[in-house]
Scaffold this motif. Structure first.
Motif, PDB file in Angstrom:
ATOM      1  N   UNK A 323      64.356  89.122  87.006  1.00 56.50           N
ATOM      2  CA  UNK A 323      65.574  89.394  86.469  1.00 56.50           C
ATOM      3  C   UNK A 323      66.727  89.829  87.393  1.00 56.50           C
ATOM      4  N   UNK A 324      66.197  90.348  88.449  1.00 53.59           N
ATOM      5  CA  UNK A 324      67.115  90.907  89.382  1.00 53.59           C
ATOM      6  C   UNK A 324      67.677  89.964  90.429  1.00 53.59           C
ATOM      7  N   UNK A 325      66.614  88.871  90.770  1.00 49.22           N
ATOM      8  CA  UNK A 325      66.674  87.652  91.632  1.00 49.22           C
ATOM      9  C   UNK A 325      67.735  86.803  90.525  1.00 49.22           C
ATOM     10  N   UNK A 326      67.567  86.582  89.650  1.00 52.42           N
ATOM     11  CA  UNK A 326      68.616  85.477  88.703  1.00 52.42           C
ATOM     12  C   UNK A 326      69.781  86.359  88.478  1.00 52.42           C
ATOM     13  N   UNK A 327      70.068  87.805  88.899  1.00 54.96           N
ATOM     14  CA  UNK A 327      71.354  88.378  88.514  1.00 54.96           C
ATOM     15  C   UNK A 327      72.106  88.226  90.004  1.00 54.96           C
ATOM     16  N   UNK A 328      71.506  88.607  91.037  1.00 57.00           N
ATOM     17  CA  UNK A 328      71.980  88.780  92.318  1.00 57.00           C
ATOM     18  C   UNK A 328      72.166  87.558  92.951  1.00 57.00           C
ATOM     19  N   UNK A 329      70.815  86.653  93.207  1.00 57.58           N
ATOM     20  CA  UNK A 329      71.041  85.541  93.869  1.00 57.58           C
ATOM     21  C   UNK A 329      70.389  85.682  95.259  1.00 57.58           C
ATOM     22  N   UNK A 330      70.280  86.760  95.905  1.00 54.17           N
ATOM     23  CA  UNK A 330      69.553  86.825  97.133  1.00 54.17           C
ATOM     24  C   UNK A 330      68.340  86.757  97.275  1.00 54.17           C
ATOM     25  N   UNK A 331      67.874  86.373  98.584  1.00 55.43           N
ATOM     26  CA  UNK A 331      66.360  85.929  98.653  1.00 55.43           C
ATOM     27  C   UNK A 331      65.597  87.263  98.780  1.00 55.43           C
ATOM     28  N   UNK A 332      66.336  88.473  99.527  1.00 52.34           N
ATOM     29  CA  UNK A 332      65.323  89.674  99.859  1.00 52.34           C
ATOM     30  C   UNK A 332      65.504  90.812  98.977  1.00 52.34           C
ATOM     31  N   UNK A 333      64.347  91.598  98.690  1.00 52.99           N
ATOM     32  CA  UNK A 333      64.645  92.777  97.948  1.00 52.99           C
ATOM     33  C   UNK A 333      64.318  93.951  98.740  1.00 52.99           C
ATOM     34  N   UNK A 334      65.240  94.995  98.372  1.00 52.92           N
ATOM     35  CA  UNK A 334      64.831  96.423  98.749  1.00 52.92           C
ATOM     36  C   UNK A 334      64.565  97.209  97.616  1.00 52.92           C
ATOM     37  N   UNK A 335      63.300  97.831  97.599  1.00 49.67           N
ATOM     38  CA  UNK A 335      62.532  98.506  96.321  1.00 49.67           C
ATOM     39  C   UNK A 335      62.514 100.008  96.660  1.00 49.67           C
ATOM     40  N   UNK A 336      62.782 100.927  95.871  1.00 49.26           N
ATOM     41  CA  UNK A 336      62.451 102.522  95.928  1.00 49.26           C
ATOM     42  C   UNK A 336      62.501 102.956  94.694  1.00 49.26           C
ATOM     43  N   UNK A 337      62.250 104.212  94.714  1.00 47.99           N
ATOM     44  CA  UNK A 337      61.886 105.031  93.564  1.00 47.99           C
ATOM     45  C   UNK A 337      60.268 105.412  93.334  1.00 47.99           C
ATOM     46  N   UNK A 338      59.930 106.540  92.647  1.00 49.61           N
ATOM     47  CA  UNK A 338      58.602 106.736  92.466  1.00 49.61           C
ATOM     48  C   UNK A 338      57.428 105.821  92.227  1.00 49.61           C
ATOM     49  N   UNK A 339      58.164 104.813  91.465  1.00 49.79           N
ATOM     50  CA  UNK A 339      57.168 103.668  90.683  1.00 49.79           C
ATOM     51  C   UNK A 339      57.000 102.680  91.830  1.00 49.79           C
ATOM     52  N   UNK A 340      57.831 102.821  93.014  1.00 51.69           N
ATOM     53  CA  UNK A 340      57.599 101.793  94.079  1.00 51.69           C
ATOM     54  C   UNK A 340      56.382 102.264  95.028  1.00 51.69           C
ATOM     55  N   UNK A 341      55.859 103.394  94.660  1.00 53.72           N
ATOM     56  CA  UNK A 341      54.242 103.867  95.299  1.00 53.72           C
ATOM     57  C   UNK A 341      53.281 102.919  94.781  1.00 53.72           C
ATOM     58  N   UNK A 342      53.431 102.440  93.836  1.00 55.69           N
ATOM     59  CA  UNK A 342      52.569 101.606  92.977  1.00 55.69           C
ATOM     60  C   UNK A 342      52.197 100.229  93.686  1.00 55.69           C
ATOM     61  N   UNK A 343      51.639 100.157  94.837  1.00 55.07           N
ATOM     62  CA  UNK A 343      51.593  99.113  95.829  1.00 55.07           C
ATOM     63  C   UNK A 343      50.970  98.047  94.966  1.00 55.07           C
TER      64      UNK A 343
END
Length: 428
Positions: A323-343
């Motif tokens: 969803x986010x790639x379709x919305x923004x269109x950039x090729x790289x993602x930065x991801x954070x928040x507590x759930x980002x600990x779920x590798x």
């Protein structure tokens, strides 16, 4: 006119920082308040420009940025030896400033967040924040005048999700990136998902409420009500999630359990629960079968339930990546928040996603809030200087001499001070 007086006059022309939090839809790049007065105040100071950041929620920390470089980022638990500790401590702040070779007079701006409003009730004598802090609500940040140990200091209250996003984007190697935050809460709005964009020195959040499952709450509450893992302290918000993530590796795929979870994780119900208050969110019915006891982790049922929760998480995170790639269109993602600990979920989602690469900071949970606030403030106040290039090192705590390490080991073993120290080369 003294610089601080000029800042006070500028601040008086801004909206009331302690007034209404504003509409959540204002959490957008164009909704950023003008920070020209604060920028001018810092630019007019002699010596290095210092941003001090304090977060007093669970995983409390202090971060210090000097002329754009992170000089220190230290968690309170390293000082008190209480895991995931919380609250504001004056002695910890002094310790951090001394480690950075600074005093309060050197600080040009301080960043704060509401943190835990009821910290003092939970632990008598605990202070939530050193001074009143505005609630950001849907605003990215709110300028105000703080008082820290009787020092009046220009300040920014930074939104919780914005701080998470900044901790990811400004530590990444990407010149531009889409930003995703998945966390159990925020600053007085129902959304637990943040979508954003970063380009150069600028970043902003685009949306904070989406028709997706509230994954972070589900991990927190199923750990509490199904696996019944006792909290570490009064503000433990689900730190046992990593144990259940590991337990999932022992489980078998169970389509019935996956369907059960997917059906019960309806986003609309959870929004109502969030708005109604914490009591509704903690209802035992949240999770497997009205609080079914899954505490026997050797049982097949417990392991299969953990596997189902992980698989639903994999699917939902993957949906969000697309969803986010379709919305923004950039090729790289930065991801954070507590759930980002779920590798596990991150790896599962990245493989089939359109993103080329993903950056998760070393402290994507609330331990990175202070760091994110400091980097956000610096880059918003001095965008013309550009982001600091190069690898971001998470080793910003104290470096201990070999003699100190030897003495600590000897004390722990009760052997006195006669143990030889091994060579030490840098690091924390």
């Amino acid at each position: 006119m003294p610089l601080l007086d000029a800042y006070r006059l500028w601040l008086a022309r801004q909206p009331d920082p302690f007034g209404p939090a504003g509409d959540p839809e204002s959490l957008a790049p164009e909704g950023l308040p003008s920070l020209d007065g604060l920028s001018a105040h810092l630019a007019g100071r002699r010596g290095p420009r210092v941003v001090l950041s304090l977060f007093s929620g669970h995983d409390a920390a202090v971060a210090i940025v000097v002329d754009g470089d992170v000089r220190l980022n230290l968690e309170l638990e390293r000082f008190t030896r209480v895991k995931h500790d919380y609250g504001y401590r004056e002695d910890f702040l002094r310790h951090c400033l001394e480690r950075a070779g600074l005093g309060l007079d050197d600080v040009g701006v301080v960043c704060l967040n509401q943190g835990l409003a009821d910290a003092a009730k939970s632990r008598p004598g605990t202070v939530n924040n050193p001074c009143p802090v505005p609630m950001t609500g849907g605003r990215q940040c709110v300028p105000f005048l703080a008082r820290l140990q009787d020092h009046p200091i220009p300040a920014l209250a930074v939104n919780h999700h914005v701080a998470h996003a900044a901790s990811a984007f400004y530590t990444s190697p990407f010149a531009r990136a889409a930003i995703l935050t998945l966390d159990g809460g925020g600053d007085q709005y129902a959304g637990t998902i943040g979508l954003g964009v970063g380009v150069g020195s600028r970043m902003g959040m685009l949306l904070n409420d989406l028709p997706y499952s509230n994954l972070a709450h589900w991990w927190q509450k199923t750990c509490q009500h199904n696996w019944r893992i006792p909290p570490m302290h009064e503000h433990d918000s689900g730190f046992s999630a990593g144990k259940i993530m590991a337990l999932a590796a022992y489980g078998r795929p169970d389509p019935a359990l996956i369907h059960h979870l997917t059906a019960r994780m309806g986003y609309n119900w959870q929004v109502c629960a969030d708005i109604a208050g914490v009591e509704r969110v903690i209802d035992p019915s949240l999770g497997f079968n009205n609080g079914e006891d899954l505490s026997d982790t050797r049982s097949r049922r417990s392991q299969d339930a953990a596997r189902a929760l992980q698989e639903v998480t994999n699917t939902e995170v993957s949906r969000l990546f697309h969803y986010l790639h379709d919305l923004i269109g950039f090729d790289d993602l930065c991801y954070a928040g507590g759930l980002a600990l779920n590798c596990v979920a991150t790896e599962h989602a990245l493989g089939p996603s359109p993103f080329r690469d993903v950056h998760v900071p070393p402290c994507p949970n609330d331990a990175g809030i202070a760091l994110g606030m400091a980097l956000y403030a610096w880059n918003q106040l001095f965008p013309e200087e550009g982001r600091r290039a190069g690898y971001f090192s998470p080793y910003t705590g104290p470096v201990h001499a070999p003699e100190a390490l030897s003495a600590a080991v000897a004390q722990a073993l009760g052997h006195g001070a006669g143990i030889a120290a091994a060579p030490v080369s840098g690091g924390d």
